[in-house]
Motif scaffolding. Structure first.
Motif, PDB file in Angstrom:
ATOM      1  N   LYS A 281      -6.112  -1.289   6.795  1.00 51.08           N
ATOM      2  CA  LYS A 281      -6.784  -0.178   7.264  1.00 51.08           C
ATOM      3  C   LYS A 281      -6.621   0.408   8.604  1.00 51.08           C
ATOM      4  CE  LYS A 281     -11.270  -0.604   5.925  1.00 51.08           C
ATOM      5  NZ  LYS A 281     -12.496  -1.091   5.604  1.00 51.08           N
TER       6      LYS A 281
ATOM      7  N   LYS B 207      -5.707   9.375   0.935  1.00 48.80           N
ATOM      8  CA  LYS B 207      -6.010   7.910   0.131  1.00 48.80           C
ATOM      9  C   LYS B 207      -4.685   6.954  -0.328  1.00 48.80           C
ATOM     10  CE  LYS B 207      -8.582   9.081  -3.454  1.00 48.80           C
ATOM     11  NZ  LYS B 207      -9.156   9.286  -4.738  1.00 48.80           N
TER      12      LYS B 207
ATOM     13  N   TYR C 118      -6.509  -7.175   4.537  1.00 50.14           N
ATOM     14  CA  TYR C 118      -6.903  -5.815   4.282  1.00 50.14           C
ATOM     15  C   TYR C 118      -7.121  -4.864   5.342  1.00 50.14           C
ATOM     16  CZ  TYR C 118      -9.297  -2.502   1.185  1.00 50.14           C
ATOM     17  OH  TYR C 118      -9.621  -1.436   0.493  1.00 50.14           O
ATOM     18  N   GLU C 119      -7.727  -5.669   6.346  1.00 53.00           N
ATOM     19  CA  GLU C 119      -8.349  -5.007   7.675  1.00 53.00           C
ATOM     20  C   GLU C 119      -7.058  -4.443   8.444  1.00 53.00           C
ATOM     21  OE1 GLU C 119     -11.301  -3.911   8.698  1.00 53.00           O
ATOM     22  OE2 GLU C 119     -11.857  -4.427   6.728  1.00 53.00           O
TER      23      GLU C 119
ATOM     24  N   HIS D  73      -9.118   1.256  -3.031  1.00 52.61           N
ATOM     25  CA  HIS D  73      -8.380   2.218  -2.328  1.00 52.61           C
ATOM     26  C   HIS D  73      -8.645   2.412  -1.003  1.00 52.61           C
ATOM     27  CE1 HIS D  73      -6.815   3.201  -6.338  1.00 52.61           C
ATOM     28  NE2 HIS D  73      -7.536   4.224  -6.504  1.00 52.61           N
ATOM     29  N   ILE D  74      -7.947   2.396  -0.141  1.00 55.56           N
ATOM     30  CA  ILE D  74      -8.127   2.732   1.372  1.00 55.56           C
ATOM     31  C   ILE D  74      -8.294   4.197   1.553  1.00 55.56           C
ATOM     32  CG2 ILE D  74      -7.714   2.493   3.525  1.00 55.56           C
ATOM     33  CD1 ILE D  74      -6.391  -0.110   3.034  1.00 55.56           C
TER      34      ILE D  74
ATOM     35  N   ALA E 174       0.901  -1.172   0.001  1.00 52.23           N
ATOM     36  CA  ALA E 174       0.060  -0.025  -0.029  1.00 52.23           C
ATOM     37  C   ALA E 174       0.919   1.193  -0.046  1.00 52.23           C
ATOM     38  CB  ALA E 174      -0.828  -0.056   1.210  1.00 52.23           C
TER      39      ALA E 174
END
Length: 204
Positions: A164, A180, A160-161, A196-197, A18
């Motif tokens: 985040k 972003k 993914y969490e 996207h996060i 990321a």
């Protein structure tokens, strides 16, 4: 230490990379949709932070040479081999009049050994295999979260969490606005863009 933020996490079956999407120069945001993740081969990506001109030129040079190797030999370099080539290139230029001021994360999947690989490399050409790492000031806020929450057997949704959580902490603690983040996953199936996060309160 860079205002940009690169985050890489290696799991048993995939690697998540990321990066923030902001291109910052001094006190100005010049772009809000910058792509700092470069595809080097079908199972290898490189996230780059540093001087704007150096990052693009260096990443394209590495990507084109890795593609040239495939054309000449009929097969792609394994991630670790690509890392050695990248490190040699960075070290060679470090000792010239035109050093590249870049920090990077390289993540990939070795289809021969069926294993994931993640490497950190700084502008002095120091390279280390890691399970997770974060470049920039954002790393000061995220490494402890990964220390606490990381497990190598996490599934895609769990990984993914975890990302985040890291990005939410950057948003909460960092004075610079990085609203972003672009996320890419590398697995045996290849490279895949994930949603996207976006920091809470920001537009997607």
């Amino acid at each position: 230490m860079a205002l940009e933020c690169l985050i890489g996490i290696k799991f048993d079956d995939f690697v998540l990379i990321a990066t923030d999407m902001s291109q910052i120069q001094s006190i100005m945001v010049q772009k809000a949709d910058d792509d700092k993740i470069f595809q080097l081969s079908s199972h290898l990506v490189m996230a780059v932070a540093g001087e704007a001109g150096d990052t693009t030129q260096f990443a394209e040079y590495i990507a084109k040479n890795i593609q040239l190797y495939k054309m000449r030999n009929g097969y792609e370099l394994h991630p670790s081999s690509a890392v050695h080539f990248t490190r040699h290139t960075l070290a060679t230029h470090l000792r010239s009049r035109e050093p590249y001021m870049v920090n990077l994360l390289m993540g990939g999947f070795n289809i021969d050994t069926n294993k994931t690989e993640l490497f950190y490399m700084d502008y002095l050409a120091a390279s280390v295999p890691v399970s997770y790492y974060a470049f920039g000031y954002g790393g000061m806020f995220t490494l402890s979260i990964m220390d606490h929450g990381y497990r190598s057997d996490m599934k895609q949704e769990e990984g993914y969490e975890l990302l985040k959580k890291c990005i939410a902490e950057v948003k909460r603690r960092f004075i610079i606005n990085l609203p972003k983040f672009r996320v890419r996953m590398v697995s045996r199936e290849g490279i895949k863009d994930l949603p996207h996060i976006v920091a809470e309160g920001e537009a997607a």
